[in-house]
Scaffold this motif. Structure first.
Motif, PDB file in Angstrom:
ATOM      1  N   GLY A  10       9.989  -4.722  -5.600  1.00 46.18           N
ATOM      2  CA  GLY A  10       9.791  -3.775  -4.512  1.00 46.18           C
ATOM      3  C   GLY A  10       9.066  -4.425  -3.353  1.00 46.18           C
ATOM      4  N   HIS A  11       8.646  -3.590  -2.410  1.00 47.44           N
ATOM      5  CA  HIS A  11       7.894  -4.087  -1.258  1.00 47.44           C
ATOM      6  C   HIS A  11       6.881  -3.027  -0.876  1.00 47.44           C
ATOM      7  N   ILE A  12       5.613  -3.312  -1.116  1.00 48.57           N
ATOM      8  CA  ILE A  12       4.562  -2.330  -0.893  1.00 48.57           C
ATOM      9  C   ILE A  12       4.449  -1.950   0.585  1.00 48.57           C
ATOM     10  N   GLY A  13       4.898  -2.851   1.474  1.00 48.87           N
ATOM     11  CA  GLY A  13       4.830  -2.568   2.904  1.00 48.87           C
ATOM     12  C   GLY A  13       5.654  -1.358   3.305  1.00 48.87           C
ATOM     13  N   VAL A  14       6.769  -1.112   2.584  1.00 48.98           N
ATOM     14  CA  VAL A  14       7.623   0.036   2.906  1.00 48.98           C
ATOM     15  C   VAL A  14       6.864   1.333   2.676  1.00 48.98           C
ATOM     16  N   LEU A  15       6.220   1.450   1.513  1.00 45.51           N
ATOM     17  CA  LEU A  15       5.470   2.670   1.214  1.00 45.51           C
ATOM     18  C   LEU A  15       4.236   2.803   2.107  1.00 45.51           C
ATOM     19  N   ARG A  16       3.548   1.702   2.348  1.00 47.94           N
ATOM     20  CA  ARG A  16       2.365   1.763   3.211  1.00 47.94           C
ATOM     21  C   ARG A  16       2.742   2.282   4.605  1.00 47.94           C
ATOM     22  N   GLN A  17       3.870   1.793   5.129  1.00 47.09           N
ATOM     23  CA  GLN A  17       4.296   2.227   6.460  1.00 47.09           C
ATOM     24  C   GLN A  17       4.677   3.701   6.452  1.00 47.09           C
ATOM     25  N   ARG A  18       5.414   4.132   5.426  1.00 42.94           N
ATOM     26  CA  ARG A  18       5.835   5.533   5.361  1.00 42.94           C
ATOM     27  C   ARG A  18       4.617   6.445   5.220  1.00 42.94           C
ATOM     28  N   ILE A  19       3.648   6.037   4.389  1.00 43.42           N
ATOM     29  CA  ILE A  19       2.437   6.837   4.208  1.00 43.42           C
ATOM     30  C   ILE A  19       1.679   6.979   5.526  1.00 43.42           C
ATOM     31  N   THR A  25       0.040  -6.834  -0.379  1.00 49.21           N
ATOM     32  CA  THR A  25       0.415  -6.680   1.019  1.00 49.21           C
ATOM     33  C   THR A  25       1.923  -6.642   1.250  1.00 49.21           C
ATOM     34  N   GLY A  26       2.705  -7.206   0.372  1.00 47.71           N
ATOM     35  CA  GLY A  26       4.144  -7.295   0.623  1.00 47.71           C
ATOM     36  C   GLY A  26       4.956  -7.077  -0.633  1.00 47.71           C
ATOM     37  N   MET A  27       5.678  -8.122  -1.029  1.00 43.68           N
ATOM     38  CA  MET A  27       6.520  -8.036  -2.218  1.00 43.68           C
ATOM     39  C   MET A  27       5.682  -7.762  -3.464  1.00 43.68           C
ATOM     40  N   VAL A  28       6.182  -6.884  -4.319  1.00 45.30           N
ATOM     41  CA  VAL A  28       5.575  -6.622  -5.627  1.00 45.30           C
ATOM     42  C   VAL A  28       6.699  -6.623  -6.666  1.00 45.30           C
ATOM     43  N   GLY A  36       3.488  -8.400 -14.295  1.00 42.74           N
ATOM     44  CA  GLY A  36       3.423  -7.775 -12.985  1.00 42.74           C
ATOM     45  C   GLY A  36       2.743  -8.684 -11.988  1.00 42.74           C
ATOM     46  N   GLY A  37       3.130  -8.555 -10.722  1.00 39.43           N
ATOM     47  CA  GLY A  37       2.513  -9.379  -9.706  1.00 39.43           C
ATOM     48  C   GLY A  37       3.013  -9.032  -8.323  1.00 39.43           C
ATOM     49  N   GLY A  38       2.721  -9.920  -7.377  1.00 37.11           N
ATOM     50  CA  GLY A  38       3.139  -9.695  -6.005  1.00 37.11           C
ATOM     51  C   GLY A  38       2.380 -10.584  -5.047  1.00 37.11           C
TER      52      GLY A  38
END
Length: 416
Positions: free
Chosen positions: A159-168, A263-266, A282-284
């Motif tokens: 996934g990409h945590i940046g997508v959710l952070r931006q939407r939130i 911050t980005g890819m997870v 798990g990682g990122g």
């Protein structure tokens, strides 16, 4: 009878041999990827983990004051200590710095299948770059490790945590509440997340849209639904991974990892055989060094839950056969015991593993013991054979026996 503390285990010889074998498999893969091993203290200042995870981490820390009245904690994970070590002494190293580690960690939580209060973690960090190649390298190594262990039934989700952070941020969640929302999304705890978002004034349609985004799961075809730079990044990442032989990945925008510093890819790997608690890795990508007084440096890392992946292998029917020893030396009578000691020494000096009967057993019981320690050969030392300069070599699997000159015995084991 005093037992070991709850949530810990004794590893008896057969089990420990298996664990050491699989540790060496993981170390071998890491070295092939150009990583070097690092080791940090088993306890650190408690503040290190509070800075990383927030004050709530105290609930599961094994924390105490030492005799100097310092707040100390047994490490609950190993990323923070490794980055602390980088800040302390590796800042001038040429980058990227590729590190791997293995060790036990401690968390005060309820023990259950595959989860213990003392558990073991194998992990890695690439420090010094925030590139798609760095992320691909980390994911490819994790996949190679799982493959090298022999596990077949597993799923790799990116996934990409940046997508959710931006939407939130776009739907009006205050920055200080982002971590709390992400933690609930990470657990798919929508029933608790919805009223939390409503209390912040977030519209119902925006809440539903956010939940729908976390359910964006599928092959590379779903990347068309990932907006902006994150979508381009994931497309580039999966393209590189395919060239590296990592093809069966799942895109899952619901992979959150639950830690604020990503911050980005997870990514995560899971083994369905483990049921609800199925995560094995798990990682990122993240930035952590500035929290510990260093310059801001981007890193990508992951950790494998060693106990959980061994449990998944066991449930998949992957068996480990203990190695045993090369030779078991049996003196037939008391007058050849000194000779037997010299013979076992010669075999060991040739580089083979060997033991000798020190209990004065009769032949039948000595052979039975040799079988129980999985000896490949028994070296039977008798007076008559010694007088001819020989011993009897018995193949423990077939039962076949032959006389071997003493002068050739050690060399025979060296060849094997």
């Amino acid at each position: 009878m005093i037992q070991c503390p709850r949530g810990t285990r004794d590893f008896l010889p057969d089990e420990l041999e298996k664990r050491r074998h699989y540790e060496s498999v993981l170390r071998g893969v890491a070295r092939r990827f150009g990583y070097r091993e690092i080791e940090t203290p088993i306890f650190e200042e408690a503040e290190l983990f509070i800075l990383r995870s927030g004050p709530n981490v105290m609930k599961e820390l094994y924390a105490f004051k030492d005799k100097g009245d310092r707040e100390i904690a047994l490490r609950p994970e190993m990323t923070a200590p490794v980055i602390r070590a980088f800040v302390n002494g590796m800042g001038s190293y040429p980058k990227p710095i590729k590190l791997f580690y293995f060790g036990q960690c401690f968390r005060y939580e309820r023990p259950q299948a595959g989860r213990y209060r003392e558990f073991f973690q194998f992990g890695s960090e690439i420090i010094g770059a925030a590139t798609v190649e760095t992320d691909a390298e980390s994911i490819a190594m994790a996949a190679s490790m799982i493959k090298a262990l022999g596990l077949k039934d597993y799923k790799l989700r990116i996934g990409h945590i940046g997508v959710l952070r931006q939407r939130i941020a776009d739907i009006g969640v205050p920055a200080e509440k982002t971590a709390e929302v992400l933690q609930k999304l990470d657990k798919k705890n929508y029933d608790e997340c919805r009223p939390l978002l409503q209390s912040m004034g977030v519209k119902d349609e925006d809440i539903s849209g956010l939940f729908e985004l976390t359910e964006t799961v599928g092959g590379t075809e779903v990347l068309s639904k990932v907006p902006g730079e994150a979508g381009d990044y994931l497309r580039s990442l999966t393209s590189i991974l395919e060239k590296m032989g990592v093809k069966d990945v799942e895109i899952d925008l619901g992979v959150v990892r639950g830690l604020d510093y990503y911050t980005g890819m997870v990514f995560e790997a899971e083994a369905p055989s483990l049921g609800a608690e199925k995560q094995i890795c798990g990682g990122g990508s993240y930035s952590l060094s500035e929290l510990f007084g260093g310059e801001k440096v981007f890193s990508t890392g992951f950790a494998i839950g060693f106990d959980r992946i061994l449990l998944a292998m066991e449930r998949e029917g992957i068996a480990y056969e203990p190695e045993g020893i090369d030779a078991y030396v049996i003196p037939v009578s008391d007058d050849v015991r000194a000779d037997a000691a010299g013979i076992v020494t010669a075999i060991r000096e040739a580089g083979a593993s060997a033991d000798v009967d020190i209990m004065g057993r009769k032949m039948a019981k000595a052979l039975k013991y040799a079988d129980s320690v999985r000896a490949r050969c028994a070296v039977i030392v008798g007076r008559k054979e010694l007088d001819r300069g020989c011993v009897v070599l018995r193949d423990m699997k077939t039962g076949e026996q032959s006389e071997v000159p003493l002068a050739e015995l050690a060399g025979k084991f060296a060849q094997e």
